[in-house]
Design a protein around this motif. Sequence first.
Motif, PDB file in Angstrom:
ATOM      1  N   ALA A  72       0.791  -1.156   0.083  1.00 41.85           N
ATOM      2  CA  ALA A  72      -0.141   0.110  -0.139  1.00 41.85           C
ATOM      3  C   ALA A  72       0.894   1.041   0.130  1.00 41.85           C
ATOM      4  CB  ALA A  72      -0.985   0.009   1.354  1.00 41.85           C
ATOM      5  N   GLN A  73       2.112   1.158   0.275  1.00 44.86           N
ATOM      6  CA  GLN A  73       2.759   2.360   0.334  1.00 44.86           C
ATOM      7  C   GLN A  73       4.216   2.123  -0.542  1.00 44.86           C
ATOM      8  OE1 GLN A  73       1.851   0.936   3.258  1.00 44.86           O
ATOM      9  NE2 GLN A  73       0.352   2.664   3.610  1.00 44.86           N
ATOM     10  N   SER A  74       4.758   3.411  -1.010  1.00 41.76           N
ATOM     11  CA  SER A  74       5.495   3.284  -2.015  1.00 41.76           C
ATOM     12  C   SER A  74       7.009   2.588  -1.821  1.00 41.76           C
ATOM     13  CB  SER A  74       5.993   4.583  -2.509  1.00 41.76           C
ATOM     14  OG  SER A  74       6.198   5.622  -1.723  1.00 41.76           O
ATOM     15  N   PRO A  75       7.570   2.607  -0.670  1.00 41.38           N
ATOM     16  CA  PRO A  75       8.774   2.060  -0.399  1.00 41.38           C
ATOM     17  C   PRO A  75       8.641   0.199  -0.710  1.00 41.38           C
ATOM     18  CG  PRO A  75       8.537   3.677   1.370  1.00 41.38           C
ATOM     19  CD  PRO A  75       7.146   3.576   0.707  1.00 41.38           C
ATOM     20  N   ALA A  76       7.411  -0.088  -0.260  1.00 45.20           N
ATOM     21  CA  ALA A  76       7.374  -1.637  -0.377  1.00 45.20           C
ATOM     22  C   ALA A  76       7.185  -2.029  -1.864  1.00 45.20           C
ATOM     23  CB  ALA A  76       6.261  -1.788   0.339  1.00 45.20           C
ATOM     24  N   LEU A  79      10.562  -1.920  -3.275  1.00 41.72           N
ATOM     25  CA  LEU A  79      11.275  -3.105  -2.888  1.00 41.72           C
ATOM     26  C   LEU A  79      10.854  -4.373  -3.722  1.00 41.72           C
ATOM     27  CD1 LEU A  79      13.121  -4.639  -0.843  1.00 41.72           C
ATOM     28  CD2 LEU A  79      11.173  -4.832   0.551  1.00 41.72           C
ATOM     29  N   LEU A  80       9.618  -4.343  -3.986  1.00 42.70           N
ATOM     30  CA  LEU A  80       9.230  -5.612  -4.947  1.00 42.70           C
ATOM     31  C   LEU A  80       9.895  -5.340  -6.245  1.00 42.70           C
ATOM     32  CD1 LEU A  80       7.364  -8.152  -4.810  1.00 42.70           C
ATOM     33  CD2 LEU A  80       5.449  -6.509  -5.638  1.00 42.70           C
ATOM     34  N   ILE A 109      15.073 -12.751   2.890  1.00 39.44           N
ATOM     35  CA  ILE A 109      15.147 -11.587   3.597  1.00 39.44           C
ATOM     36  C   ILE A 109      14.304 -10.566   3.385  1.00 39.44           C
ATOM     37  CG2 ILE A 109      16.388  -9.785   4.395  1.00 39.44           C
ATOM     38  CD1 ILE A 109      18.988 -11.327   4.437  1.00 39.44           C
ATOM     39  N   ASP A 110      13.922 -10.497   1.935  1.00 39.08           N
ATOM     40  CA  ASP A 110      13.102  -9.432   1.415  1.00 39.08           C
ATOM     41  C   ASP A 110      11.614  -9.930   1.304  1.00 39.08           C
ATOM     42  OD1 ASP A 110      15.359  -7.740   0.825  1.00 39.08           O
ATOM     43  OD2 ASP A 110      15.470  -8.098  -1.199  1.00 39.08           O
ATOM     44  N   PHE A 111      11.346 -11.225   1.232  1.00 42.00           N
ATOM     45  CA  PHE A 111      10.108 -11.781   1.251  1.00 42.00           C
ATOM     46  C   PHE A 111       9.669 -11.674   2.649  1.00 42.00           C
ATOM     47  CE2 PHE A 111       7.283 -15.537   2.362  1.00 42.00           C
ATOM     48  CZ  PHE A 111       6.192 -15.152   1.195  1.00 42.00           C
ATOM     49  N   MET A 112      10.427 -11.866   3.677  1.00 42.19           N
ATOM     50  CA  MET A 112      10.147 -11.923   5.199  1.00 42.19           C
ATOM     51  C   MET A 112       9.714 -10.170   5.547  1.00 42.19           C
ATOM     52  SD  MET A 112       9.488 -14.819   6.170  1.00 42.19           S
ATOM     53  CE  MET A 112       9.289 -14.532   7.976  1.00 42.19           C
TER      54      MET A 112
END
Length: 426
Positions: A72-76, A79-80, A109-112
Amino acid sequence: MRDLLVVGIVLIGSLYALRYPWFGIMLWTWVSLMNPHALAYGFARDFPVAAIVAIATLIGVLTTKERQNPLAQSPAVWLLLFMGWICFTYPFSYNVEGSTEMFSKVMKIDFMILVALTLLKTRRHIEFFVWVVVFSLGFYGVKGGIFTIMTGGNYRVWGPGGFIGGNNEVALALIVVIPLMRYLQLQATKRWVRHGFTAAMLLSAAAALGSHSRGALLAIAAMAVYLWLKSPKKMGFGVFLSLAGVLLVIFMPENWSDRMHTIRTYEEDASAMGRINAWWTAVNVARAHVTGAGFDMYSPVIFSRFAPDPRDIHAAHSIYFQVLGEHGFIGLFLFLAIWWSVWRMARSITNYKSTDPNLLWAKQLAAMCQVSLVGYFVGGAFLSLAYFDLPYNLLVMTILIKRWLIQAEARPVRDQKAFVNQAPAV
C-alpha cells in the motif's frame, strides 16, 4: 545449556507463531539479526532455526484474518520491483552457481520483510519490533563496549557472523541501532531505564570505535550530528554528545588514532586503493552489461576484464557500487529509490502537523529512523551491506508508523459517524 535455550525458544516461539503469526516476525527478526545459534557450541549451530520460524509464520499467515496490504506504500513497491529485477538479473550472472546461495538468502530476507508488512499494524507491534531490533544488536554493543574498555581499545571488536561477522560490519550495525536506543530512552518513564539506555548507547559507540573501522568513524560522526539535530533538547544533548565523543576518542590507543589518520592519506593505503579499484570495476561492469555481473562477481575472471588493476581483487566495500556491479544501473536506481521513498515518508511523518501528544511517539520514532538511515548511508558507502536485514527493518518501521497515522486520522471520523448513527431520533 545454550543450545537447549536457543532451540527451546525457537520451537516454543514457532508454536506460538502458528496462532499469532505477528510473533513469528519478532522471532525471525531476532534470529536473523542476533544469530543466537552462533553463540551456542553444539547442535544449535546447525539447527535450522530460521527455516522453522519462517515456516511457522507463513502457516500462521494463511490462517489469520489480520492481514494488511503490504504494497500500500511506495517503499514496499520499490522493494518488490528491486526483488523482481534481481530475479531477472540472476540467470545472467557470470557465475550462476556461485550466485545461487546469496540470491536465495536475499530473496528470503526481502520476502519476510513483505510478510512483516502484512502482519504488523498496531502501536504495540511497532514498539515490540523496535525492542527486538535493539535487543538483538544492543547485546553485541554492550558486550563489545565492555570489551573495548577492558582492553583499552587495543583489540578489535568482531561480529557474531552472518552479514555482520566482520569488524567493519558490526560497527555499522551498532551505529544504525543507537538512534533506536535513543527512541526507547525517550519513551521510558523510569529513571533507571533511561540511565540504562544511556549506558547502552555509550557502550555501543565504544564498541563501534573499538572495531577500528575508519568507515565507522565517519558514520558515527554523521549519525551523531543528525541525532543532535533531531533531538528535542539540543543544548543539553549537544553537550552530552560532545563530551562523550571527546572522551571516547581520547580513550582509544595510539594505534587506533594512527589508523584513523589514514583517512586523509588514502592514496598511500593499500586497503583504500583496493576499494577504489573495486568501485571502478563495478562501474565498468555496469557499463558493459545492463544486468550487472551477479552476486559472485568478485573473481579473477571479472577483475581481469574490468578492473584498472586486475591483480587487486576486492569485494565492493560499498552498498552503492555493490548493487551497481551486481545488478547494473537499473538495479542501483531501484535500490536508491527504495531509500529515497523511505526517507521522504519518514520526513513527512516528522513534519506531520498535530498537537496531539498521543502522536508524539510516532514522530520521534520516524525521526530516529532518519538518523539511523544517515548512519547507514554514510557507513554503507564503505561496506558491502546492501542486503543486510537491519535497514529493511527501518523500512518496515517507517511504513508501519505511516499506516498507523493514517488509521489514527480516520478513527475520529469513524467514531463521529458512529455517534451520529446511534443518536436517538428527535
